[in-house]
Design a protein around this motif. Structure first.
Motif, PDB file in Angstrom:
ATOM      1  N   UNK A  44      -8.322   4.065   8.380  1.00  0.00           N
ATOM      2  CA  UNK A  44      -8.972   4.103   7.062  1.00  0.00           C
ATOM      3  C   UNK A  44     -10.474   4.080   7.216  1.00  0.00           C
ATOM      4  N   UNK A  45     -11.139   4.973   6.523  1.00  0.00           N
ATOM      5  CA  UNK A  45     -12.587   4.966   6.420  1.00  0.00           C
ATOM      6  C   UNK A  45     -12.890   4.786   4.941  1.00  0.00           C
ATOM      7  N   UNK A  46     -13.604   3.715   4.561  1.00  0.00           N
ATOM      8  CA  UNK A  46     -13.857   3.487   3.138  1.00  0.00           C
ATOM      9  C   UNK A  46     -14.497   4.689   2.467  1.00  0.00           C
ATOM     10  N   UNK A  47     -14.078   4.950   1.223  1.00  0.00           N
ATOM     11  CA  UNK A  47     -14.692   6.019   0.438  1.00  0.00           C
ATOM     12  C   UNK A  47     -16.136   5.659   0.165  1.00  0.00           C
ATOM     13  N   UNK A  48     -16.957   6.648  -0.094  1.00  0.00           N
ATOM     14  CA  UNK A  48     -18.366   6.427  -0.413  1.00  0.00           C
ATOM     15  C   UNK A  48     -18.461   5.804  -1.799  1.00  0.00           C
ATOM     16  N   UNK A  49     -18.962   4.553  -1.855  1.00  0.00           N
ATOM     17  CA  UNK A  49     -19.103   3.880  -3.138  1.00  0.00           C
ATOM     18  C   UNK A  49     -20.535   3.929  -3.650  1.00  0.00           C
ATOM     19  N   UNK A  50     -21.407   4.666  -2.977  1.00  0.00           N
ATOM     20  CA  UNK A  50     -22.820   4.646  -3.364  1.00  0.00           C
ATOM     21  C   UNK A  50     -23.078   5.329  -4.701  1.00  0.00           C
ATOM     22  N   UNK A  51     -22.167   6.181  -5.156  1.00  0.00           N
ATOM     23  CA  UNK A  51     -22.390   6.852  -6.436  1.00  0.00           C
ATOM     24  C   UNK A  51     -21.309   6.514  -7.456  1.00  0.00           C
ATOM     25  N   UNK A  53       6.820   0.507   3.196  1.00  0.00           N
ATOM     26  CA  UNK A  53       6.369   1.714   3.888  1.00  0.00           C
ATOM     27  C   UNK A  53       5.850   2.652   2.804  1.00  0.00           C
ATOM     28  N   UNK A  54       4.582   3.055   2.907  1.00  0.00           N
ATOM     29  CA  UNK A  54       3.982   3.923   1.887  1.00  0.00           C
ATOM     30  C   UNK A  54       3.268   5.090   2.571  1.00  0.00           C
ATOM     31  N   UNK A  55       3.062   6.178   1.839  1.00  0.00           N
ATOM     32  CA  UNK A  55       2.295   7.295   2.413  1.00  0.00           C
ATOM     33  C   UNK A  55       0.868   6.856   2.761  1.00  0.00           C
ATOM     34  N   UNK A  56       0.318   7.444   3.800  1.00  0.00           N
ATOM     35  CA  UNK A  56      -1.033   7.099   4.254  1.00  0.00           C
ATOM     36  C   UNK A  56      -2.038   7.226   3.116  1.00  0.00           C
ATOM     37  N   UNK A  57      -1.920   8.274   2.299  1.00  0.00           N
ATOM     38  CA  UNK A  57      -2.881   8.489   1.212  1.00  0.00           C
ATOM     39  C   UNK A  57      -2.853   7.334   0.214  1.00  0.00           C
ATOM     40  N   UNK A  58      -1.658   6.837  -0.122  1.00  0.00           N
ATOM     41  CA  UNK A  58      -1.545   5.712  -1.059  1.00  0.00           C
ATOM     42  C   UNK A  58      -2.153   4.448  -0.444  1.00  0.00           C
ATOM     43  N   UNK A  66     -18.267  -8.482   9.248  1.00  0.00           N
ATOM     44  CA  UNK A  66     -17.637  -7.721  10.323  1.00  0.00           C
ATOM     45  C   UNK A  66     -16.157  -7.587   9.980  1.00  0.00           C
ATOM     46  N   UNK A  67     -15.611  -6.413  10.190  1.00  0.00           N
ATOM     47  CA  UNK A  67     -14.220  -6.172   9.844  1.00  0.00           C
ATOM     48  C   UNK A  67     -13.288  -7.087  10.614  1.00  0.00           C
ATOM     49  N   UNK A  68     -12.482  -7.919   9.902  1.00  0.00           N
ATOM     50  CA  UNK A  68     -11.621  -8.881  10.599  1.00  0.00           C
ATOM     51  C   UNK A  68     -10.553  -8.245  11.460  1.00  0.00           C
ATOM     52  N   UNK A  69     -10.161  -6.998  11.176  1.00  0.00           N
ATOM     53  CA  UNK A  69      -9.117  -6.380  11.992  1.00  0.00           C
ATOM     54  C   UNK A  69      -9.599  -6.107  13.414  1.00  0.00           C
ATOM     55  N   UNK A  70     -10.902  -6.270  13.674  1.00  0.00           N
ATOM     56  CA  UNK A  70     -11.416  -6.109  15.027  1.00  0.00           C
ATOM     57  C   UNK A  70     -11.303  -7.397  15.832  1.00  0.00           C
ATOM     58  N   UNK A  71     -10.771  -8.455  15.210  1.00  0.00           N
ATOM     59  CA  UNK A  71     -10.534  -9.720  15.911  1.00  0.00           C
ATOM     60  C   UNK A  71      -9.086  -9.769  16.363  1.00  0.00           C
ATOM     61  N   UNK A  72      -8.774 -10.760  17.174  1.00  0.00           N
ATOM     62  CA  UNK A  72      -7.411 -10.910  17.655  1.00  0.00           C
ATOM     63  C   UNK A  72      -6.486 -11.480  16.592  1.00  0.00           C
ATOM     64  N   UNK A  73      -5.185 -11.343  16.835  1.00  0.00           N
ATOM     65  CA  UNK A  73      -4.183 -11.822  15.881  1.00  0.00           C
ATOM     66  C   UNK A  73      -4.299 -13.330  15.680  1.00  0.00           C
ATOM     67  N   UNK A  74      -4.533 -14.104  16.746  1.00  0.00           N
ATOM     68  CA  UNK A  74      -4.624 -15.560  16.610  1.00  0.00           C
ATOM     69  C   UNK A  74      -5.776 -15.963  15.690  1.00  0.00           C
ATOM     70  N   UNK A 112      -5.991   4.739  -0.528  1.00  0.00           N
ATOM     71  CA  UNK A 112      -6.482   4.571  -1.907  1.00  0.00           C
ATOM     72  C   UNK A 112      -6.436   3.096  -2.306  1.00  0.00           C
ATOM     73  N   UNK A 113      -5.357   2.400  -1.951  1.00  0.00           N
ATOM     74  CA  UNK A 113      -5.247   0.976  -2.262  1.00  0.00           C
ATOM     75  C   UNK A 113      -6.356   0.180  -1.566  1.00  0.00           C
ATOM     76  N   UNK A 114      -6.640   0.501  -0.308  1.00  0.00           N
ATOM     77  CA  UNK A 114      -7.711  -0.190   0.408  1.00  0.00           C
ATOM     78  C   UNK A 114      -9.069   0.088  -0.234  1.00  0.00           C
ATOM     79  N   UNK A 115      -9.296   1.332  -0.659  1.00  0.00           N
ATOM     80  CA  UNK A 115     -10.537   1.657  -1.368  1.00  0.00           C
ATOM     81  C   UNK A 115     -10.680   0.811  -2.635  1.00  0.00           C
ATOM     82  N   UNK A 116      -9.587   0.672  -3.392  1.00  0.00           N
ATOM     83  CA  UNK A 116      -9.630  -0.100  -4.637  1.00  0.00           C
ATOM     84  C   UNK A 116      -9.861  -1.585  -4.369  1.00  0.00           C
ATOM     85  N   UNK A 117      -9.217  -2.119  -3.327  1.00  0.00           N
ATOM     86  CA  UNK A 117      -9.434  -3.527  -2.979  1.00  0.00           C
ATOM     87  C   UNK A 117     -10.878  -3.770  -2.565  1.00  0.00           C
ATOM     88  N   UNK A 118     -11.444  -2.861  -1.775  1.00  0.00           N
ATOM     89  CA  UNK A 118     -12.837  -2.989  -1.356  1.00  0.00           C
ATOM     90  C   UNK A 118     -13.762  -2.903  -2.564  1.00  0.00           C
TER      91      UNK A 118
END
Length: 198
Positions: A182-189, A127-132, A86-94, A135-141
């Protein structure tokens, strides 16, 4: 935070915010193990291993891969599937802070066993552009899925013992909500990701 707190995410983070449970999840990524096997591998009591496995299973972090007869009883063999998280960002800060603290303790333990050789470490608040950012989150995933899918039992020949941890999150002050979501890119292919990690 641009989404409501998910009670399931809160409960899962609370359950995993423990250094020993993080070690158990890592071990059970590579192979299914029983409580007795976990106890031997971590040099803890069988009762302690059973307790932590039960907590992780009850919260949905572990699946029972098989059961086998052992001395007249049944032993469950548990496995961790990181893609079910489950995505941790859906939990509280504590809860997220407690999880990061448990990670820090576990990373310190691993660092004491670090071998000489290749490694990577990075820290940034910027501070970075949304696109960067996306892309970084896609690569980390992608990297996370690749390593989890490639995990093998401890001591497997021709493998390297690794540690990989990442925490990346948007901070207050910039774009939030739908403009930055962010919506993860499709990694199925994606041919760089093994089929069993897609």
């Amino acid at each position: 935070m641009d989404t409501e707190t998910d009670p399931r995410a809160v409960a899962r983070l609370r359950a995993t915010a423990h250094p020993l449970r993080l070690r158990i999840l890592s071990m059970l990524t590579a192979e299914a193990m029983s409580a007795a096997e976990v106890a031997r591998a971590l040099e803890i009591t069988h009762a302690n291993a059973s307790y932590h496995l039960r907590v992780l299973h009850d919260i949905g972090e572990l699946v029972v891969e098989s059961e086998e007869k052992v001395r007249g009883g049944m032993a469950k063999r548990y496995r961790y599937d990181a893609t079910l998280d489950v995505s941790p960002q859906r939990a509280g800060v504590d809860e997220r802070i407690a999880y990061v603290r448990a990670n820090a303790v576990e990373i310190e333990r691993r660092m004491r066993d670090a071998a000489p050789g290749s490694s990577s470490s990075s820290d940034l608040e910027a501070w970075v552009p949304v696109e960067a950012w996306h892309r970084a989150l896609d690569l980390l995933l992608e990297a996370s899925h690749l390593l989890h899918a490639a995990a093998r039992p401890a001591g497997t020949p021709d493998t390297v013992h690794i540690s990989a941890t990442s925490h990346a999150f948007a901070m207050n002050g910039g774009l939030t909500g739908p403009d930055a979501r962010w919506v993860p890119s499709d990694t199925t292919t994606d041919p760089t990701i093994p089929e069993d990690a897609r």
